[in-house]
Design a protein around this motif. Structure first.
Motif, PDB file in Angstrom:
ATOM      1  N   ALA A 137      44.512  50.604  36.128  1.00 44.29           N
ATOM      2  CA  ALA A 137      44.650  50.977  37.402  1.00 44.29           C
ATOM      3  C   ALA A 137      45.389  49.789  38.383  1.00 44.29           C
ATOM      4  O   ALA A 137      45.380  48.474  37.640  1.00 44.29           O
ATOM      5  CB  ALA A 137      43.708  51.315  38.240  1.00 44.29           C
ATOM      6  N   THR A 138      45.626  49.992  39.341  1.00 47.63           N
ATOM      7  CA  THR A 138      46.055  48.696  40.293  1.00 47.63           C
ATOM      8  C   THR A 138      44.959  48.515  41.257  1.00 47.63           C
ATOM      9  O   THR A 138      44.368  49.457  42.091  1.00 47.63           O
ATOM     10  CB  THR A 138      47.558  49.082  40.843  1.00 47.63           C
ATOM     11  OG1 THR A 138      48.483  49.488  40.094  1.00 47.63           O
ATOM     12  CG2 THR A 138      47.861  48.071  41.721  1.00 47.63           C
ATOM     13  N   TYR A 139      44.751  47.274  41.847  1.00 47.49           N
ATOM     14  CA  TYR A 139      43.583  46.970  42.257  1.00 47.49           C
ATOM     15  C   TYR A 139      44.008  45.696  43.259  1.00 47.49           C
ATOM     16  O   TYR A 139      44.951  45.250  43.318  1.00 47.49           O
ATOM     17  CB  TYR A 139      42.497  46.248  41.350  1.00 47.49           C
ATOM     18  CG  TYR A 139      41.959  46.924  40.418  1.00 47.49           C
ATOM     19  CD1 TYR A 139      40.799  47.816  40.656  1.00 47.49           C
ATOM     20  CD2 TYR A 139      42.423  47.087  39.052  1.00 47.49           C
ATOM     21  CE1 TYR A 139      40.250  48.625  39.541  1.00 47.49           C
ATOM     22  CE2 TYR A 139      41.897  47.926  38.013  1.00 47.49           C
ATOM     23  CZ  TYR A 139      40.787  48.608  38.262  1.00 47.49           C
ATOM     24  OH  TYR A 139      40.378  49.351  37.241  1.00 47.49           O
ATOM     25  N   GLY A 140      43.216  45.807  44.294  1.00 44.70           N
ATOM     26  CA  GLY A 140      43.555  44.677  45.417  1.00 44.70           C
ATOM     27  C   GLY A 140      42.345  44.089  45.720  1.00 44.70           C
ATOM     28  O   GLY A 140      41.076  44.534  45.572  1.00 44.70           O
ATOM     29  N   LEU A 141      42.299  42.712  46.025  1.00 41.29           N
ATOM     30  CA  LEU A 141      41.204  41.812  46.398  1.00 41.29           C
ATOM     31  C   LEU A 141      41.374  40.935  47.071  1.00 41.29           C
ATOM     32  O   LEU A 141      42.493  40.229  47.207  1.00 41.29           O
ATOM     33  CB  LEU A 141      40.774  41.449  44.916  1.00 41.29           C
ATOM     34  CG  LEU A 141      39.339  40.181  45.210  1.00 41.29           C
ATOM     35  CD1 LEU A 141      38.212  41.045  45.660  1.00 41.29           C
ATOM     36  CD2 LEU A 141      39.207  39.595  43.746  1.00 41.29           C
ATOM     37  N   SER A 142      40.662  40.620  48.418  1.00 41.10           N
ATOM     38  CA  SER A 142      40.758  39.539  49.279  1.00 41.10           C
ATOM     39  C   SER A 142      39.367  38.877  49.386  1.00 41.10           C
ATOM     40  O   SER A 142      38.953  38.452  48.278  1.00 41.10           O
ATOM     41  CB  SER A 142      41.208  39.882  50.445  1.00 41.10           C
ATOM     42  OG  SER A 142      41.353  38.964  51.449  1.00 41.10           O
ATOM     43  N   ASN A 143      38.783  38.836  50.342  1.00 40.10           N
ATOM     44  CA  ASN A 143      37.282  38.225  50.690  1.00 40.10           C
ATOM     45  C   ASN A 143      36.249  39.067  50.960  1.00 40.10           C
ATOM     46  O   ASN A 143      35.402  38.575  51.604  1.00 40.10           O
ATOM     47  CB  ASN A 143      37.782  36.966  51.624  1.00 40.10           C
ATOM     48  CG  ASN A 143      38.620  36.002  51.117  1.00 40.10           C
ATOM     49  OD1 ASN A 143      39.713  36.104  51.752  1.00 40.10           O
ATOM     50  ND2 ASN A 143      38.301  35.174  50.330  1.00 40.10           N
ATOM     51  N   ALA A 144      36.396  40.361  50.569  1.00 33.91           N
ATOM     52  CA  ALA A 144      35.355  41.220  50.695  1.00 33.91           C
ATOM     53  C   ALA A 144      35.577  41.791  48.857  1.00 33.91           C
ATOM     54  O   ALA A 144      35.843  41.161  48.235  1.00 33.91           O
ATOM     55  CB  ALA A 144      35.511  42.363  51.690  1.00 33.91           C
ATOM     56  N   LEU A 145      34.694  42.965  48.872  1.00 34.02           N
ATOM     57  CA  LEU A 145      34.564  43.574  47.536  1.00 34.02           C
ATOM     58  C   LEU A 145      35.972  44.028  47.086  1.00 34.02           C
ATOM     59  O   LEU A 145      36.620  44.401  47.876  1.00 34.02           O
ATOM     60  CB  LEU A 145      33.515  44.534  47.553  1.00 34.02           C
ATOM     61  CG  LEU A 145      31.988  44.028  47.855  1.00 34.02           C
ATOM     62  CD1 LEU A 145      30.924  45.339  47.818  1.00 34.02           C
ATOM     63  CD2 LEU A 145      31.533  42.921  46.821  1.00 34.02           C
ATOM     64  N   LEU A 146      35.997  44.146  45.808  1.00 34.62           N
ATOM     65  CA  LEU A 146      37.268  44.785  45.194  1.00 34.62           C
ATOM     66  C   LEU A 146      37.852  45.799  45.832  1.00 34.62           C
ATOM     67  O   LEU A 146      36.625  46.977  45.822  1.00 34.62           O
ATOM     68  CB  LEU A 146      37.012  44.825  43.630  1.00 34.62           C
ATOM     69  CG  LEU A 146      38.067  45.372  42.773  1.00 34.62           C
ATOM     70  CD1 LEU A 146      39.257  44.128  42.589  1.00 34.62           C
ATOM     71  CD2 LEU A 146      37.790  45.645  41.293  1.00 34.62           C
ATOM     72  N   ASP A 147      38.787  46.189  46.078  1.00 33.18           N
ATOM     73  CA  ASP A 147      39.343  47.354  46.829  1.00 33.18           C
ATOM     74  C   ASP A 147      38.817  47.577  48.025  1.00 33.18           C
ATOM     75  O   ASP A 147      38.680  48.727  48.445  1.00 33.18           O
ATOM     76  CB  ASP A 147      39.278  48.482  45.619  1.00 33.18           C
ATOM     77  CG  ASP A 147      40.193  48.382  44.873  1.00 33.18           C
ATOM     78  OD1 ASP A 147      41.449  47.868  44.916  1.00 33.18           O
ATOM     79  OD2 ASP A 147      40.069  49.146  43.567  1.00 33.18           O
ATOM     80  N   GLY A 148      38.373  46.683  48.792  1.00 35.98           N
ATOM     81  CA  GLY A 148      38.058  46.792  50.017  1.00 35.98           C
ATOM     82  C   GLY A 148      38.869  47.264  50.996  1.00 35.98           C
ATOM     83  O   GLY A 148      40.156  46.867  50.865  1.00 35.98           O
ATOM     84  N   PRO A 149      38.694  47.965  52.107  1.00 32.72           N
ATOM     85  CA  PRO A 149      39.401  48.704  52.868  1.00 32.72           C
ATOM     86  C   PRO A 149      40.171  47.818  54.031  1.00 32.72           C
ATOM     87  O   PRO A 149      40.219  48.158  55.152  1.00 32.72           O
ATOM     88  CB  PRO A 149      38.818  49.776  53.601  1.00 32.72           C
ATOM     89  CG  PRO A 149      37.388  49.131  53.799  1.00 32.72           C
ATOM     90  CD  PRO A 149      37.091  48.286  52.724  1.00 32.72           C
TER      91      PRO A 149
END
Length: 250
Positions: A137-149
Motif C-alpha cells: 500500500a501507500t502510507y503517510g506519516l508525520s507527527n501523529a499516528l501512521l496515516d493520520g488525517p
C-alpha cells in the motif's frame, strides 16, 4: 514536524519507495548523509546533538526512519534518544516485527518508527497499542499516528499514489513532491501551544521559517533487482538548496 510518504509493492520496478522531509531547528548541529566511519555499512545523516539519526540504510538492504510524536507529554529525564531506534534495527539481524518487540517503549518520548527491507516492513508507535505489519500500500506519516488525517499527509500520499499510477517515478519528481510549500487551509489550522503564524507554517509539507523548518529532503528507491538508491538534498532557513548527496549500493 517531519513527513514521510512510503509506497510498498505498488510499483512494478520499485517495491520500496520512500520520500521524506526532516524538519528541525536550524541551530541543531547535524552531519549530512554519509557512510559512517564508526559503522561503515550504514549510510545516513547524523544528529550531532544526540548521536542518532532520523533515516538511515544498511548495506545489507535494511532501512529505518523515525519521527517524533506531537503531543502534550513532555520528555522525561532519562529518556533515550529516539534516533538510536534506527541504528538499533540496522545493526540487528532480527526481522522488523521481532525487532519492534524488543523495544522498551517507556524509555523514549513519543515516537513513530518504521523499519524494514524492501519486502518486509513494520511500524511501531509508543502512542498506540501494538505494532503494525505494513502490507502492500501507500502510507503517510508525520507527527501523529501512521496515516493520520493531517492535510500534508493526505496530500502527499495522494500525489505519490498518482505518480505511481502514471508511471512517473524518479528522483526529480519525488523531490518535487517533497518540495510542496503549500499550507493547509486556514480553517484546518490547529494552534495548540503555537501562535497562528507558526501553526499555519508547519501545515506545509516543506516548512520554511527562520528558526525551524525543513532541513533536508530524502529519497530512497529499492528496485526489484536489489539495487538501492539514496538521495539527500539539504536546505537553509530560507528554503534554498545548500547541498546534495547521492548513494547507490546493492
Amino acid at each position: 514536524m517531519c513527513l514521510i510518504a512510503l509506497s510498498i509493492r505498488q510499483h512494478p520496478d520499485y517495491p520500496l519507495i520512500l520520500a521524506a522531509n526532516r524538519d528541525e531547528f536550524h541551530a541543531r548541529p547535524t552531519k549530512e548523509a554519509h557512510w559512517w566511519p564508526d559503522k561503515p555499512d550504514i549510510v545516513g545523516g547524523r544528529d550531532l546533538q544526540a548521536g542518532g539519526t532520523w533515516l538511515a540504510l544498511h548495506r545489507n538492504g535494511r532501512f529505518a526512519t523515525v519521527t517524533n510524536f506531537r503531543d502534550a507529554e513532555p520528555p522525561k529525564a532519562g529518556h533515550r534518544s529516539r534516533g538510536h531506534l534506527v541504528t538499533g534495527f540496522l545493526e540487528s539481524d532480527l526481522t522488523p516485527a521481532d525487532y519492534l518487540d524488543t523495544i522498551d517503549e517507556e524509555r523514549y518520548a513519543g515516537f513513530n518508527l518504521i523499519v524494514g527491507t524492501q519486502s518486509d516492513v513494520a511500524y511501531l508507535s509508543n502512542r498506540e497499542q501494538g505494532k503494525r505489519q505494513l502490507d502492500a500500500a501507500t502510507y503517510g506519516l508525520s507527527n501523529a499516528l501512521l496515516d493520520g488525517p493531517w492535510h500534508k499527509v493526505e496530500r502527499s500520499k495522494e500525489k505519490l499514489s498518482s505518480m505511481i499510477a502514471d508511471g512517473d517515478v524518479d528522483e526529480t519528481r519525488l523531490m518535487r513532491l517533497m518540495n510542496d510549500r503549500n499550507k493547509a487551509p486556514v480553517a484546518e489550522v490547529e494552534t495548540g501551544r503555537l501562535d497562528f503564524e507558526k501553526a499555519h507554517a508547519i501545515t506545509a509539507p516543506f516548512i520554511v521559517m527562520p528558526d525551524y523548518g525543513t532541513r533536508c529532503s530524502s529519497i530512497v528507491l529499492a528496485d526489484k533487482e536489489g539495487h538501492w538508491r539514496f538521495v539527500e538534498r539539504r536546505f537553509d532557513p530560507a528554503g534554498r538548496q545548500t547541498g546534495e548527496s547521492k548513494f547507490s549500493f546493492s
